[in-house]
Design a protein around this motif. Structure first.
Motif, PDB file in Angstrom:
ATOM      1  N   SER A  25       0.824  -1.205   0.000  1.00 17.69           N
ATOM      2  CA  SER A  25       0.000   0.000   0.000  1.00 17.69           C
ATOM      3  C   SER A  25       0.859   1.255   0.000  1.00 17.69           C
ATOM      4  O   SER A  25       0.499   2.261  -0.608  1.00 17.69           O
ATOM      5  CB  SER A  25      -0.953   0.000   1.198  1.00 17.69           C
ATOM      6  N   LEU A  26       2.019   1.214   0.650  1.00 18.57           N
ATOM      7  CA  LEU A  26       2.914   2.363   0.647  1.00 18.57           C
ATOM      8  C   LEU A  26       3.460   2.625  -0.754  1.00 18.57           C
ATOM      9  O   LEU A  26       3.548   3.771  -1.200  1.00 18.57           O
ATOM     10  CB  LEU A  26       4.063   2.113   1.633  1.00 18.57           C
ATOM     11  N   PHE A  30       3.008   6.003  -3.235  1.00 13.56           N
ATOM     12  CA  PHE A  30       4.116   6.699  -3.891  1.00 13.56           C
ATOM     13  C   PHE A  30       3.985   6.670  -5.411  1.00 13.56           C
ATOM     14  O   PHE A  30       4.342   7.631  -6.092  1.00 13.56           O
ATOM     15  CB  PHE A  30       5.457   6.115  -3.452  1.00 13.56           C
ATOM     16  N   THR A  31       3.470   5.594  -5.968  1.00 12.75           N
ATOM     17  CA  THR A  31       3.263   5.531  -7.413  1.00 12.75           C
ATOM     18  C   THR A  31       2.240   6.560  -7.856  1.00 12.75           C
ATOM     19  O   THR A  31       2.445   7.269  -8.848  1.00 12.75           O
ATOM     20  CB  THR A  31       2.799   4.117  -7.818  1.00 12.75           C
ATOM     21  N   ILE A  32       1.155   6.676  -7.121  1.00 12.35           N
ATOM     22  CA  ILE A  32       0.137   7.679  -7.448  1.00 12.35           C
ATOM     23  C   ILE A  32       0.723   9.084  -7.325  1.00 12.35           C
ATOM     24  O   ILE A  32       0.469   9.958  -8.160  1.00 12.35           O
ATOM     25  CB  ILE A  32      -1.096   7.500  -6.545  1.00 12.35           C
TER      26      ILE A  32
END
Length: 165
Positions: A25-26, A30-32
């Motif tokens: 989820s982290l 960060f990708t978003i």
């Protein structure tokens, strides 16, 4: 030592596997964030004037677009960074239109290379970055020359200051 219920319960709790940080989820967050920054990075275009030009301050609502730029310093007029004519020649000219600038603007429109250059040439837009000490007579002649060569949308670049309200 006697084994009580409490000691047994504590022993079972320490044997359990410790829960680690869920990185999936982290990484999604960060990708978003990276995609958001990449998409919004190209929406703002800052036109940096040369150091010898001091732009006037103004409250600006519209964002700058990619256009043909004319830099007007205390000494010379540059079209797309190329020196064209001196300020003394502009002031000494008899007509409202300045021939060397008109010729350079026409040459820019005729020499289209690539998609970005075609977009700029078809927009009929020019941005004038003029020093705040330049007389209005010079700016008037520049704007007249631009309109006579087909660049009918003229923008004057200014420094953006905070909105007063």
């Amino acid at each position: 030592m006697k084994s009580t219920r409490r000691l047994k319960r504590m022993a079972r709790a320490t044997k359990r596997q410790k829960v680690g940080l869920n990185l999936t989820s982290l990484m999604d967050v960060f990708t978003i964030l990276v995609f958001f920054l990449l998409v919004n990075q190209s929406t703002v275009e800052v036109v940096e004037p040369p150091k010898e030009i001091k732009l006037p301050d103004s409250v600006v609502e519209a964002k700058p677009r990619q256009t043909v730029t004319i830099f007007v310093s205390a000494d010379a007029v540059l079209v797309q960074g190329e020196p064209v004519v001196s300020i003394a020649d502009v002031l000494a000219a008899k007509s409202e239109n300045i021939a060397p600038i008109g010729d350079r603007l026409t040459a820019l429109r005729d020499n289209i290379i690539g998609i970005n250059t075609a977009t700029v040439a078809k927009s009929n837009e020019v941005t004038i970055l003029a020093d705040r000490t330049i007389p209005f007579k010079v700016l008037k002649r520049l704007m007249s020359t631009c309109t006579s060569t087909g660049y009918t949308r003229i923008s004057l670049a200014v420094n953006q200051k905070a909105h007063q309200g």
